[in-house]
Scaffold this motif. Sequence first.
Motif, PDB file in Angstrom:
ATOM      1  N   ASN A  38       0.829  -1.195   0.000  1.00 17.94           N
ATOM      2  CA  ASN A  38       0.000   0.000   0.000  1.00 17.94           C
ATOM      3  C   ASN A  38       0.866   1.249   0.000  1.00 17.94           C
ATOM      4  OD1 ASN A  38       0.774   0.239   2.592  1.00 17.94           O
ATOM      5  ND2 ASN A  38      -1.245   0.359   3.467  1.00 17.94           N
ATOM      6  N   PHE A  39       0.209   2.349  -0.294  1.00 19.40           N
ATOM      7  CA  PHE A  39       0.919   3.598  -0.560  1.00 19.40           C
ATOM      8  C   PHE A  39       1.792   4.022   0.609  1.00 19.40           C
ATOM      9  CE2 PHE A  39       1.103   8.157  -0.159  1.00 19.40           C
ATOM     10  CZ  PHE A  39       1.453   8.563  -1.416  1.00 19.40           C
ATOM     11  N   MET A  40       1.233   3.910   1.811  1.00 18.70           N
ATOM     12  CA  MET A  40       1.964   4.419   2.977  1.00 18.70           C
ATOM     13  C   MET A  40       3.235   3.637   3.221  1.00 18.70           C
ATOM     14  SD  MET A  40      -1.223   5.080   5.306  1.00 18.70           S
ATOM     15  CE  MET A  40      -2.289   4.352   4.124  1.00 18.70           C
ATOM     16  N   LEU A  41       3.133   2.310   3.063  1.00 15.42           N
ATOM     17  CA  LEU A  41       4.322   1.479   3.262  1.00 15.42           C
ATOM     18  C   LEU A  41       5.370   1.814   2.216  1.00 15.42           C
ATOM     19  CD1 LEU A  41       5.562  -0.830   4.791  1.00 15.42           C
ATOM     20  CD2 LEU A  41       4.492  -2.391   3.228  1.00 15.42           C
ATOM     21  N   LYS A  42       4.906   1.999   0.967  1.00 13.81           N
ATOM     22  CA  LYS A  42       5.841   2.214  -0.132  1.00 13.81           C
ATOM     23  C   LYS A  42       6.646   3.497   0.064  1.00 13.81           C
ATOM     24  CE  LYS A  42       5.732   2.020  -5.128  1.00 13.81           C
ATOM     25  NZ  LYS A  42       4.852   1.862  -6.282  1.00 13.81           N
ATOM     26  N   HIS A  43       5.955   4.577   0.480  1.00 15.60           N
ATOM     27  CA  HIS A  43       6.673   5.841   0.591  1.00 15.60           C
ATOM     28  C   HIS A  43       7.260   6.060   1.972  1.00 15.60           C
ATOM     29  CE1 HIS A  43       5.659   7.234  -3.399  1.00 15.60           C
ATOM     30  NE2 HIS A  43       4.551   6.541  -3.236  1.00 15.60           N
ATOM     31  N   GLY A  44       6.611   5.478   3.000  1.00 15.14           N
ATOM     32  CA  GLY A  44       7.160   5.659   4.338  1.00 15.14           C
ATOM     33  C   GLY A  44       8.411   4.856   4.551  1.00 15.14           C
ATOM     34  N   SER A  45       8.524   3.715   3.857  1.00 12.08           N
ATOM     35  CA  SER A  45       9.689   2.874   4.093  1.00 12.08           C
ATOM     36  C   SER A  45      10.963   3.562   3.640  1.00 12.08           C
ATOM     37  CB  SER A  45       9.524   1.556   3.369  1.00 12.08           C
ATOM     38  OG  SER A  45       9.484   1.793   1.989  1.00 12.08           O
ATOM     39  N   LYS A  46      10.842   4.492   2.666  1.00 14.26           N
ATOM     40  CA  LYS A  46      12.058   5.194   2.235  1.00 14.26           C
ATOM     41  C   LYS A  46      12.596   6.089   3.327  1.00 14.26           C
ATOM     42  CE  LYS A  46      10.683   4.960  -2.490  1.00 14.26           C
ATOM     43  NZ  LYS A  46       9.886   5.608  -3.514  1.00 14.26           N
ATOM     44  N   LEU A  47      11.661   6.760   4.034  1.00  8.83           N
ATOM     45  CA  LEU A  47      12.097   7.571   5.173  1.00  8.83           C
ATOM     46  C   LEU A  47      12.734   6.695   6.251  1.00  8.83           C
ATOM     47  CD1 LEU A  47       9.065   9.890   5.884  1.00  8.83           C
ATOM     48  CD2 LEU A  47      11.282  10.564   5.044  1.00  8.83           C
ATOM     49  N   LEU A  48      12.036   5.573   6.547  1.00  7.99           N
ATOM     50  CA  LEU A  48      12.503   4.732   7.640  1.00  7.99           C
ATOM     51  C   LEU A  48      13.811   4.045   7.293  1.00  7.99           C
ATOM     52  CD1 LEU A  48       9.108   3.221   8.695  1.00  7.99           C
ATOM     53  CD2 LEU A  48      10.407   4.964   9.841  1.00  7.99           C
ATOM     54  N   PHE A  49      14.000   3.754   5.997  1.00  7.53           N
ATOM     55  CA  PHE A  49      15.238   3.095   5.579  1.00  7.53           C
ATOM     56  C   PHE A  49      16.460   3.957   5.913  1.00  7.53           C
ATOM     57  CE2 PHE A  49      18.219   1.944   2.035  1.00  7.53           C
ATOM     58  CZ  PHE A  49      18.512   0.686   2.508  1.00  7.53           C
TER      59      PHE A  49
END
Lengths: 160, 86, 107, 236
Positions: free
Chosen positions: D103-114
């Motif tokens: 889903n969208f949130m995982l896709k874009h949030g994971s870049k921050l968290l990475f």
Amino acid sequence: MKYFTTFVALLLVYLLLAGFTVDEVILGSIVSAILTVLLTKYLNFKIDLKFPLRLLKFILIYIPVFIWKLILANFDVARRVLSPKIPVNPGIVKVKTNLKSDLGKLTLANSITLTPGTLSIDVLDEYIYVHTIDVKGSDGLEKEKNISGPFEKILEGVFE
Amino acid sequence: MEILDIIVFSLMGLGVLFTAIRLIIGPHFSDRVVALDTFNMIVIGVIVVLASVFKSELYLDIAIVYAILAFLETVVFARYLEGNRK
Amino acid sequence: MTIAGYVFMIIGGLFFLLGGLGVLRMPDTFNRIQAGTKATTLGAFSVLIGVGLVNFEWSWIAKIIIIIVFIVISNPIGSSTIAKATYYSKYKPDNLVQDDLEKRGDE
Amino acid sequence: MKKLFGLILFMGLGVLIILALNNTISFPKFGSVDLSDRVADAYLDNDNVSEVGSANIVTAIVVGYRGFDTLGEVTVLFISALGVAFLFSFKKEKRLDLKFKPNFMLKHGSKLLFGIMLVVSLYIITHGHLTPGGGFPGGAIIASGVLLLYLADDKFRSNIKGFKVLEGVAGSLFVIIGLLGLILATSFLENFIASGTVGQLLSAGIIPIIYVLIGLKVGSEIASVVDNFLTEEESA
């Protein structure tokens, strides 16, 4: 410019973890420089001259509203947990958003999850699909006001 | 201050107990994932309070690492659950 | 400062307890996700601030800021991931009165 | 044929174990071991903290005293990564199709968290001699960041060649530092740099250098295992 902001963000995280001494600043700069080269293609923030103003808006307006909503949400949860007699009619509604940037949509969706009675499930195109405990208001505009109203305007000022 | 520590720990311990019950009885896999997610968040709180009790900030590193691994665990289980499609 | 810190910690503990109770008592999966996420986010917030006030030193506060930022970003993301997975899995709750996501079709 | 080979290996292993346990010379008799006469006491002695220069006693033992063992452990990990690579194919061109979009949130949030995850892992690796942690947990966090990106983005494919080069370079440098110890000091992996003040970032001699190398090696090995599991051959 893009490289510079990524570098500063990574260095800030490193220094918060490790503390401010000369050794750590040198090591942190090396680490952040290497990571910046590796990571910049994955992170795409649009940074311009208005950035400090936006950051200030984010901290001074968004965060207090967010914390207030979070506390309200918790009292709501407490009410529901302690008296499960309250009728629930859950449903999934879609909420239109005007935010264009990915980061803005992400922040809005996260905020919706942490406000009373709502949980964002997915973002597709310009709609956020939200699970609400109580479906209120039959027509679309009213629903949007209930769910994303308080954050949408603030985040428009920050991210657009 | 010891009595206050005990109060905080017992509150969090009750939270852990409730989520553990849900983790065991949870009728579906998705309920178990939710319970595990909540469980991990409470454990982060326990680690942080332990750091305060032992007066050593090194324990906060453990809390950071635990938070990272808890998030990853949730994501992995959720993606696995998606494969279980009707 | 110490007293204030302990007040925050006890409030945080109460919210953690509330989260656990919510996960146990709510009727269906989506409601459980909601209760768990909100209560534990505020609980973690509160406990971390309390610990920061009890040990009011820079090295503690810096690490606590990192943990808070990480939790506030990661917790809603994790719960929405579970929510989407639950929605598309065979365990989807059947008590929804309105379902806009279904009209959209698969994915 | 395969089963026969397996049986022979299995029985050979069993015979070896029985022979080893039956050996009455090298094993002290049961119950007659003098526990006070062990090396553990010497390792945990307070004088040795200043000798090794590491504030973390586990790191002092794992890298300072038992560096050779650690080289073996890293080799075990390398061999298991190699085994996974053999089990699946070498010609990996296509990303495994996960069927369900993240889903969208995982896709874009994971870049921050990475980003946060990588910084935390490098902090843990470089502070292995001062804080709990070190090369192995730090490397595991690098690999979990890669796993997160794989799960969060259905198009993502990490630069696996870079990981392989990194792993090889880190492993070789580990051995080279060991050999330098043999040349400059007396034995393999012996500390040849002044150990400095306990608690400073630049202290403990070669321990931080070796732990950084271990961290990079472990991280890249586990990342390549993850990559092997989540890619597949191009179906012809």
